[in-house]
Design a protein around this motif. Structure first.
Motif, PDB file in Angstrom:
ATOM      1  N   TYR A 101      35.002  55.461 -36.252  1.00 27.63           N
ATOM      2  CA  TYR A 101      33.976  54.516 -36.698  1.00 27.63           C
ATOM      3  C   TYR A 101      32.593  55.166 -36.755  1.00 27.63           C
ATOM      4  O   TYR A 101      31.575  54.536 -36.458  1.00 27.63           O
ATOM      5  CB  TYR A 101      33.950  53.271 -35.809  1.00 27.63           C
ATOM      6  CG  TYR A 101      35.154  52.375 -35.996  1.00 27.63           C
ATOM      7  CD1 TYR A 101      35.422  51.785 -37.228  1.00 27.63           C
ATOM      8  CD2 TYR A 101      36.032  52.133 -34.938  1.00 27.63           C
ATOM      9  CE1 TYR A 101      36.544  50.976 -37.401  1.00 27.63           C
ATOM     10  CE2 TYR A 101      37.147  51.321 -35.108  1.00 27.63           C
ATOM     11  CZ  TYR A 101      37.399  50.742 -36.343  1.00 27.63           C
ATOM     12  OH  TYR A 101      38.494  49.940 -36.512  1.00 27.63           O
ATOM     13  N   SER A 125      40.198  51.317 -42.017  1.00 27.51           N
ATOM     14  CA  SER A 125      39.126  50.535 -41.405  1.00 27.51           C
ATOM     15  C   SER A 125      37.853  51.346 -41.612  1.00 27.51           C
ATOM     16  O   SER A 125      37.921  52.493 -42.076  1.00 27.51           O
ATOM     17  CB  SER A 125      39.405  50.293 -39.916  1.00 27.51           C
ATOM     18  OG  SER A 125      38.485  49.368 -39.365  1.00 27.51           O
ATOM     19  N   CYS A 144      40.669  50.024 -49.918  1.00 32.37           N
ATOM     20  CA  CYS A 144      40.445  49.497 -48.574  1.00 32.37           C
ATOM     21  C   CYS A 144      41.638  48.623 -48.181  1.00 32.37           C
ATOM     22  O   CYS A 144      42.381  48.146 -49.042  1.00 32.37           O
ATOM     23  CB  CYS A 144      39.143  48.719 -48.486  1.00 32.37           C
ATOM     24  SG  CYS A 144      39.034  47.265 -49.547  1.00 32.37           S
ATOM     25  N   GLU A 146      41.598  45.696 -46.514  1.00 33.85           N
ATOM     26  CA  GLU A 146      41.146  44.348 -46.192  1.00 33.85           C
ATOM     27  C   GLU A 146      40.717  43.680 -47.492  1.00 33.85           C
ATOM     28  O   GLU A 146      40.521  44.352 -48.507  1.00 33.85           O
ATOM     29  CB  GLU A 146      39.970  44.383 -45.222  1.00 33.85           C
ATOM     30  CG  GLU A 146      38.725  45.033 -45.821  1.00 33.85           C
ATOM     31  CD  GLU A 146      37.583  45.135 -44.829  1.00 33.85           C
ATOM     32  OE1 GLU A 146      36.645  44.322 -44.937  1.00 33.85           O
ATOM     33  OE2 GLU A 146      37.634  46.020 -43.962  1.00 33.85           O
ATOM     34  N   SER A 190      33.981  43.622 -37.483  1.00 34.30           N
ATOM     35  CA  SER A 190      35.422  43.587 -37.752  1.00 34.30           C
ATOM     36  C   SER A 190      35.805  42.335 -38.530  1.00 34.30           C
ATOM     37  O   SER A 190      35.600  41.210 -38.059  1.00 34.30           O
ATOM     38  CB  SER A 190      36.206  43.626 -36.434  1.00 34.30           C
ATOM     39  OG  SER A 190      37.580  43.342 -36.652  1.00 34.30           O
TER      40      SER A 190
END
Length: 318
Positions: A101, A125, A144, A146, A190
């Motif tokens: 991250y 992520s 991605c 998501e 998130s």
């Protein structure tokens, strides 16, 4: 290191002729080819495949950006991506790119895409905003894992909302109110945590109880740690909604060691541990999501493909 230029000099021909022979990209007479091959054998020349791919304007590398592999979300996605790459007729190489991250690292990977180091990138992520990825889409596929919302990026993802709502409604119908919620990251960074909290709010009419909401939870050891915190502070959650079956196993182990009744547990990812514990879980079918993500990277298509998650009832939940 021997180069094509060195070989051309020894044979007394142009570099382009050596390149045509090495890359099988044009005509070279049998006599000249034999002379080139003799020098290659003598010098143990190895072609620079990266430079060759870049000269063609593309590589056969797909970079997969993962913050870590501590949670089955990432390992299952990666398993699907690798399986799909093996089945592809184009023989893509999957390059694992760790991010932890770190937004700086993620931007560096996008800049490498711009330099054609990769044919595409799959973000499992991320720390940077999806909007920051968009300008780099002109250099290669960006996928991605998501729902990107209003951002026009390719995406393969599991739909969670309806399954989370169904799970919380069942939990509510069984009379549970003091519910422990275990998440990997905070709501502000998130999307998964946002979905979880929003669905809880919809069903129970309030946010999760702050003292029972725990983040930075991804492993068995984290579940064990959180259960120890609940016990030491006598917080007494009536049930615990975890973000992974192995996390739930860690919770159960800590309660058992303390010789305390294990609260009803819900896991996620449908791992062996949930079957052994006989607890309900949510299967997001992440291996399939990974396969679809690779397909989007390979095809360079900007599409969104949603995979429905599945609520699996067991034990106390039935």
């Amino acid at each position: 290191m021997v180069t094509m230029r060195d070989i051309a000099k020894q044979v007394g021909i142009s570099v382009s002729t050596v390149s045509r022979y090495v890359n099988r990209s044009g005509y070279v007479s049998a006599k000249t080819g034999a002379r080139i091959q003799a020098v290659i054998d003598a010098t143990q020349f190895v072609p620079n495949t990266i430079a060759r791919d870049l000269s063609k304007g593309h590589t056969l590398n797909i970079g997969v950006i993962v913050p870590h592999l501590n949670h089955p979300y990432f390992s299952q996605l990666l398993a699907g991506i690798v399986a799909a790459a093996f089945e592809s007729s184009h023989h893509y190489q999957i390059v694992l790119l760790q991010s932890n991250y770190d937004s700086g690292r993620e931007m560096a990977y996008l800049e490498q895409l711009q330099r054609r180091t990769y044919n595409g990138l799959i973000f499992t992520s991320h720390a940077i905003a999806l909007a920051d990825m968009l300008p780099y889409q002109q250099y290669g596929a960006i996928v991605c894992c998501e729902d990107p919302g209003m951002i026009d990026l390719a995406a393969a993802f599991a739909t969670r909302t309806q399954t989370y709502l169904a799970a919380f409604r069942r939990i509510q119908s069984l009379g549970y109110r003091r519910i422990g919620i275990l998440l990997s990251r905070n709501d502000d960074v998130s999307a998964t945590s946002q979905h979880t909290s929003a669905c809880f709010q919809t069903v129970f009419g309030s946010s999760p109880i702050p003292e029972l909401l725990q983040t930075n939870v991804t492993t068995y050891q984290d579940g064990y740690r959180v259960a120890g915190d609940y016990l030491s502070r006598n917080l007494q959650p009536e049930m615990i909604f975890t973000n992974g079956d192995d996390v739930a196993a860690g919770v159960a182990q800590r309660y058992q060691e303390a010789k305390q009744p294990v609260p009803p547990l819900m896991g996620q990812e449908n791992q062996l541990s949930s079957r052994l514990l006989n607890i309900p879980t949510i299967d997001h079918h992440f291996e399939r999501v990974g396969r679809l993500a690779f397909g989007l990277a390979e095809s360079q298509q900007v599409q969104r493909i949603a995979v429905d998650s599945q609520l699996i009832s067991r034990g106390w939940f039935e």
